[in-house]
Structures are given as structure tokens and as C-alpha cells.
Design a protein around this motif. Structure first.
Motif, PDB file in Angstrom:
ATOM      1  N   ILE A 218       0.838  -1.221   0.000  1.00 50.29           N
ATOM      2  CA  ILE A 218       0.000   0.000   0.000  1.00 50.29           C
ATOM      3  C   ILE A 218       0.869   1.266   0.000  1.00 50.29           C
ATOM      4  N   HIS A 219       2.165   1.101   0.331  1.00 53.82           N
ATOM      5  CA  HIS A 219       3.050   2.275   0.391  1.00 53.82           C
ATOM      6  C   HIS A 219       3.818   2.499  -0.917  1.00 53.82           C
ATOM      7  N   PHE A 220       3.673   1.550  -1.886  1.00 51.15           N
ATOM      8  CA  PHE A 220       4.471   1.648  -3.120  1.00 51.15           C
ATOM      9  C   PHE A 220       3.911   2.722  -4.050  1.00 51.15           C
ATOM     10  N   PRO A 221       4.754   3.257  -4.974  1.00 46.06           N
ATOM     11  CA  PRO A 221       4.247   4.128  -6.042  1.00 46.06           C
ATOM     12  C   PRO A 221       3.266   3.344  -6.914  1.00 46.06           C
ATOM     13  N   GLN A 222       2.357   4.041  -7.581  1.00 50.69           N
ATOM     14  CA  GLN A 222       1.321   3.385  -8.391  1.00 50.69           C
ATOM     15  C   GLN A 222       1.927   2.460  -9.448  1.00 50.69           C
ATOM     16  N   GLY A 223       3.038   2.887 -10.054  1.00 53.68           N
ATOM     17  CA  GLY A 223       3.670   2.070 -11.107  1.00 53.68           C
ATOM     18  C   GLY A 223       4.105   0.710 -10.587  1.00 53.68           C
ATOM     19  N   VAL A 224       4.592   0.676  -9.344  1.00 57.23           N
ATOM     20  CA  VAL A 224       5.030  -0.598  -8.760  1.00 57.23           C
ATOM     21  C   VAL A 224       3.814  -1.467  -8.459  1.00 57.23           C
ATOM     22  N   HIS A 299      13.970   4.020 -13.153  1.00 55.88           N
ATOM     23  CA  HIS A 299      13.975   4.983 -14.273  1.00 55.88           C
ATOM     24  C   HIS A 299      15.317   5.024 -14.994  1.00 55.88           C
ATOM     25  N   GLN A 300      16.427   4.838 -14.274  1.00 57.41           N
ATOM     26  CA  GLN A 300      17.747   4.949 -14.913  1.00 57.41           C
ATOM     27  C   GLN A 300      18.661   3.802 -14.468  1.00 57.41           C
ATOM     28  N   ARG A 301      19.678   3.589 -15.222  1.00 58.44           N
ATOM     29  CA  ARG A 301      20.684   2.543 -14.927  1.00 58.44           C
ATOM     30  C   ARG A 301      21.350   2.858 -13.587  1.00 58.44           C
ATOM     31  N   ILE A 302      21.347   1.900 -12.697  1.00 60.02           N
ATOM     32  CA  ILE A 302      21.956   2.087 -11.368  1.00 60.02           C
ATOM     33  C   ILE A 302      23.396   2.563 -11.491  1.00 60.02           C
ATOM     34  N   MET A 303      24.153   1.979 -12.426  1.00 57.69           N
ATOM     35  CA  MET A 303      25.595   2.250 -12.469  1.00 57.69           C
ATOM     36  C   MET A 303      25.933   3.614 -13.071  1.00 57.69           C
ATOM     37  N   GLU A 304      24.893   4.358 -13.492  1.00 59.08           N
ATOM     38  CA  GLU A 304      25.148   5.744 -13.951  1.00 59.08           C
ATOM     39  C   GLU A 304      25.008   6.756 -12.811  1.00 59.08           C
ATOM     40  N   ILE A 305      24.415   6.321 -11.702  1.00 52.33           N
ATOM     41  CA  ILE A 305      24.106   7.269 -10.615  1.00 52.33           C
ATOM     42  C   ILE A 305      25.401   7.797  -9.986  1.00 52.33           C
ATOM     43  N   LYS A 321      16.363  -9.141 -17.987  1.00 46.22           N
ATOM     44  CA  LYS A 321      16.255  -7.930 -18.796  1.00 46.22           C
ATOM     45  C   LYS A 321      14.801  -7.546 -19.104  1.00 46.22           C
ATOM     46  N   ASN A 322      14.037  -8.500 -19.633  1.00 46.27           N
ATOM     47  CA  ASN A 322      12.670  -8.168 -20.069  1.00 46.27           C
ATOM     48  C   ASN A 322      11.751  -7.828 -18.897  1.00 46.27           C
ATOM     49  N   MET A 323      12.050  -8.409 -17.731  1.00 49.10           N
ATOM     50  CA  MET A 323      11.202  -8.122 -16.554  1.00 49.10           C
ATOM     51  C   MET A 323      11.504  -6.727 -16.008  1.00 49.10           C
ATOM     52  N   VAL A 324      12.789  -6.368 -15.966  1.00 46.72           N
ATOM     53  CA  VAL A 324      13.147  -5.028 -15.474  1.00 46.72           C
ATOM     54  C   VAL A 324      12.590  -3.972 -16.422  1.00 46.72           C
ATOM     55  N   GLU A 325      12.691  -4.223 -17.736  1.00 43.37           N
ATOM     56  CA  GLU A 325      12.160  -3.258 -18.716  1.00 43.37           C
ATOM     57  C   GLU A 325      10.650  -3.112 -18.585  1.00 43.37           C
ATOM     58  N   LYS A 326       9.953  -4.204 -18.302  1.00 45.47           N
ATOM     59  CA  LYS A 326       8.487  -4.142 -18.135  1.00 45.47           C
ATOM     60  C   LYS A 326       8.145  -3.330 -16.871  1.00 45.47           C
ATOM     61  N   ALA A 327       8.900  -3.562 -15.818  1.00 44.57           N
ATOM     62  CA  ALA A 327       8.653  -2.797 -14.576  1.00 44.57           C
ATOM     63  C   ALA A 327       8.887  -1.315 -14.826  1.00 44.57           C
ATOM     64  N   GLU A 328       9.947  -0.999 -15.585  1.00 47.24           N
ATOM     65  CA  GLU A 328      10.239   0.426 -15.895  1.00 47.24           C
ATOM     66  C   GLU A 328       9.116   1.040 -16.723  1.00 47.24           C
ATOM     67  N   GLU A 329       8.508   0.222 -17.607  1.00 52.18           N
ATOM     68  CA  GLU A 329       7.369   0.731 -18.406  1.00 52.18           C
ATOM     69  C   GLU A 329       6.223   1.164 -17.489  1.00 52.18           C
ATOM     70  N   PHE A 330       5.919   0.316 -16.498  1.00 52.20           N
ATOM     71  CA  PHE A 330       4.831   0.661 -15.575  1.00 52.20           C
ATOM     72  C   PHE A 330       5.194   1.895 -14.751  1.00 52.20           C
ATOM     73  N   MET A 331       6.489   1.987 -14.361  1.00 55.31           N
ATOM     74  CA  MET A 331       6.915   3.165 -13.584  1.00 55.31           C
ATOM     75  C   MET A 331       6.775   4.427 -14.442  1.00 55.31           C
ATOM     76  N   ALA A 332       7.129   4.307 -15.736  1.00 49.21           N
ATOM     77  CA  ALA A 332       7.083   5.490 -16.625  1.00 49.21           C
ATOM     78  C   ALA A 332       5.637   5.961 -16.824  1.00 49.21           C
ATOM     79  N   LYS A 333       4.711   4.978 -16.921  1.00 49.23           N
ATOM     80  CA  LYS A 333       3.301   5.339 -17.152  1.00 49.23           C
ATOM     81  C   LYS A 333       2.752   6.155 -15.989  1.00 49.23           C
ATOM     82  N   SER A 334       3.214   5.847 -14.777  1.00 52.62           N
ATOM     83  CA  SER A 334       2.612   6.531 -13.611  1.00 52.62           C
ATOM     84  C   SER A 334       3.486   7.726 -13.243  1.00 52.62           C
TER      85      SER A 334
END
Ligand code: P6P
Length: 334
Positions: A218-224, A299-305, A321-334
Motif C-alpha cells: 500500500i506504500h508503493f508508487p502506483q507504477g510498482v 527509471h535509470q541505470r543504477i551504475m550511472e548514478i 532484462k525483459n522483466m526489469v524493462e516491463k517494470a520500468e514501463e509501468f513506472m514510466a506510465k505513472s
């Protein structure tokens, strides 16, 4: 020599030329890690038998109860790294500030800094669940021969020269990378030797396991929230299986072998998530990318931070790879 009975020592020698710095230095670094891993493994495996369980009666900078094994693991890794005349500084989850190592060698040629989480998942120790050590190694950026500074530790993850973990599980394994793939070595405790058991480890591009503490839902961002519901939906190859051990090294290791995603998102309770960038997320991100996976803050590559503090936290999404990209898609939408 067939890879099935190659020892860690033989592997390091065979692959020394892949390490972009001088030949003996990688060996010294990994050998220090190897020795400390054996010592900590011995203590972890007998923890239930001696009065070493429970807290050390102190708390670390994270405000977390320090387990006695945390303190011991921290001391052992710092001690072995100090003794090897190769490291000029160490940062640890268990130490408020970094430790500067002044070499006995007056021209102080030590070139590497090591960042460690000496015993990650330590709250699982008393209930006999796997725990792990995580390490991250950089070349110093300040002049050799001068005292190490905070800048040497606050480097982006893409600068790592080596990273890995030890998992103290049903068997003890050392898994590491120097930027040429990921290899896993299993300890034969009878003779104290690590053998190459998992050459060239790779995340499957797709997976069916998601690892997150759903108690925080219940505490997560909507995208998660939306991505978790996507994982649970009866559609195509879903629902996925939920597996969360509460030990990053264990969840990561299983997901790398079987395919899956590990998430520790930010939440209304923890604006930056819980995991630390320097000695948890960056080394696991290096391993993930070397194993054909991804590691992101959503939203961004960890190793660029670009780190700004030694113990800073970041949200963490890591795995296939495909699972992380899908999660990022949901994060981007919200
Ligand atoms: P929670 C252990 O303390 C750790 O850093 C990781 O190993 C683990 O995945 C996570 O925290 C567990 O945190 O809040 O879900 O109990």
C-alpha cells in the motif's frame, strides 16, 4: 583443464590478463576476499552452536541492531583486506566513515578501494536462513601515495573493476565479475577450496519469479503496484511466482539461475527505498549487467548514478532484462 574441477586460484591465474591492471593485483584482491569468506563461513555455519547469535548490543549508522556475526564479519573482511598491501581504503555498512589504510610501504602504492556489506540479510541469521557478503572494488581516483579521500569511494558503479558476493547457503559460493562475465565457485569445506561450479552465469532474459516485500504494497508508487498486479494476472505466461527470502544475495542468486526480478522500490515509508547504492546496489548491478540482466532505480541505470553520500539509499529493480524493462514501463506510465 576441464572447468568442472578448476579451482578459484587456477581460474584467477588463467584469466589474470583480462584484469585491466597489473597482473598480481587482482589475485591479491580476490585472495583476500576468499580468505575472509572462509573465516566468516566457518563462523556462520556454527553460529547456532556458540553464543554468537543475537545482537552485539550496538547499532550501526543505519540504526539497525548489529548482529554479533555482523560485527565479526566486518572485522574479518577489514583485517584480511588491510593485510594484503593492495587496498588503500575500505567502506563498510558497519562503519560510519571510510577507513584509510596507510601502507607499511612508505611509498604507499596501494591503488584499490573496497566497499562491503559484510553480512547482508543478517536479520535472518537467528532463523537459519541464508545470508551473504557483498563487495565492490574500484581503482582510487586520487593520486597514489596520498591519503585516500571520500571521492575515491563516491564513484559511479560503472567505474567498478570487480564486484561479487559470497552466499552462505546450503553450500557456500563465491560469485564475482571483473567485467568479463560472471563465474560462481563453490566451497568444498572439507579441504577449504573453492571450485568453479557455475561458469559464465547468465540471467535468462525472461523469468517467472518476482521478489518484493508485498507487505509494503500500500506504500508503493502506483507504477510498482500496477507491475505487481501485472505479475499476478492470469494471462499468457502469468501469474508469476512470488519468492522473497528477505536476503538480497539469496533472492538475486536464485533469480540469476532461474530468471526473475528483485525489487526494493521507494515507498511512502522510505522515499529512497532501503538498499544502499555503494555496497549493495552497485555491485549487484555490475553482476547483473555482466550476466545479461539489468539493474535500475526504476527509471535509470543504477551504475550511472553519481553517489553523493557513503550510505545513500536508492530504489532497486534488478534481474532478467525483459522483466526489469516491463517494470520500468509501468513506472514510466505513472
Ligand atoms: P525488508 C537485508 O536487511 C536487506 O538489506 C536485503 O538483503 C533484503 O532483501 C532486504 O533488506 C529485506 O528488507 O524491509 O523486506 O525486510
Amino acid at each position: 583443464m576441464s572447468s568442472k574441477n578448476k579451482t578459484l586460484g587456477e581460474f584467477i591465474i588463467e584469466n589474470q590478463t583480462e584484469f585491466r591492471y597489473s597482473t598480481g593485483e587482482l589475485s591479491k584482491l580476490i585472495n583476500a576476499i576468499r580468505l575472509a569468506a572462509k573465516v566468516v563461513n566457518h563462523e556462520v555455519n556454527k553460529a547456532g552452536l556458540v553464543d554468537i547469535l543475537g545482537t552485539a548490543g550496538d547499532t550501526n549508522i543505519q540504526g539497525e541492531n548489529q548482529q554479533k556475526l555482523d560485527v565479526l564479519a566486518n572485522e574479518k573482511f577489514i583485517q584480511t583486506l588491510k593485510n594484503r598491501e593492495i587496498v588503500c581504503g575500505i567502506a563498510s555498512e558497519e562503519e560510519d566513515d571510510f577507513i584509510s589504510i596507510n601502507s607499511q610501504d612508505e611509498n604507499h602504492q596501494n591503488k584499490y578501494v573496497v566497499l562491503i556489506d559484510p553480512l547482508d540479510g543478517s536479520s535472518n541469521i537467528d532463523v537459519n536462513v541464508s545470508v551473504g557478503t557483498i563487495f565492490s572494488i574500484y581503482r582510487r581516483i586520487t593520486p597514489v601515495g596520498t591519503p585516500v579521500t571520500l571521492d575515491d569511494f563516491l564513484q559511479p558503479g560503472k567505474n567498478q573493476v570487480a564486484a561479487g558476493y559470497i552466499i552462505y547457503g546450503t553450500s557456500t559460493m563465491l560469485v564475482y565479475t571483473t567485467g568479463h562475465g560472471v563465474n560462481g565457485f563453490t566451497l568444498n569445506p572439507a579441504i577449504g577450496t573453492f571450485y568453479l561450479s557455475h561458469p559464465n552465469m547468465q540471467f535468462p532474459e525472461d523469468g517467472k519469479i518476482y521478489s518484493v516485500n508485498e507487505g509494503n504494497y500500500i506504500h508503493f508508487p502506483q507504477g510498482v503496484k500496477d507491475y505487481i498486479k501485472y505479475c499476478q494476472k492470469e494471462e499468457g505466461d502469468r501469474p508469476y511466482t512470488s519468492r522473497y527470502i528477505g536476503s538480497l544475495v539469496s533472492d538475486f542468486h536464485r533469480n540469476m539461475i532461474k530468471g526473475g526480478i528483485y525489487m526494493y522500490p521507494k515507498s511512502s515509508k522510505a522515499q529512497k527505498g532501503k538498499l544502499r547504492l555503494l555496497y549493495e546496489c552497485n555491485p549487484m548491478a555490475f553482476l547483473a549487467e555482466q550476466a545479461n540482466g539489468l539493474a535500475s532505480d526504476g527509471h535509470q541505470r543504477i551504475m550511472e548514478i553519481q553517489p553523493t553520500e557513503l550510505h545513500e539509499r536508492v530504489p532497486f529493480f534488478c534481474g532478467s532484462k525483459n522483466m526489469v524493462e516491463k517494470a520500468e514501463e509501468f513506472m514510466a506510465k505513472s
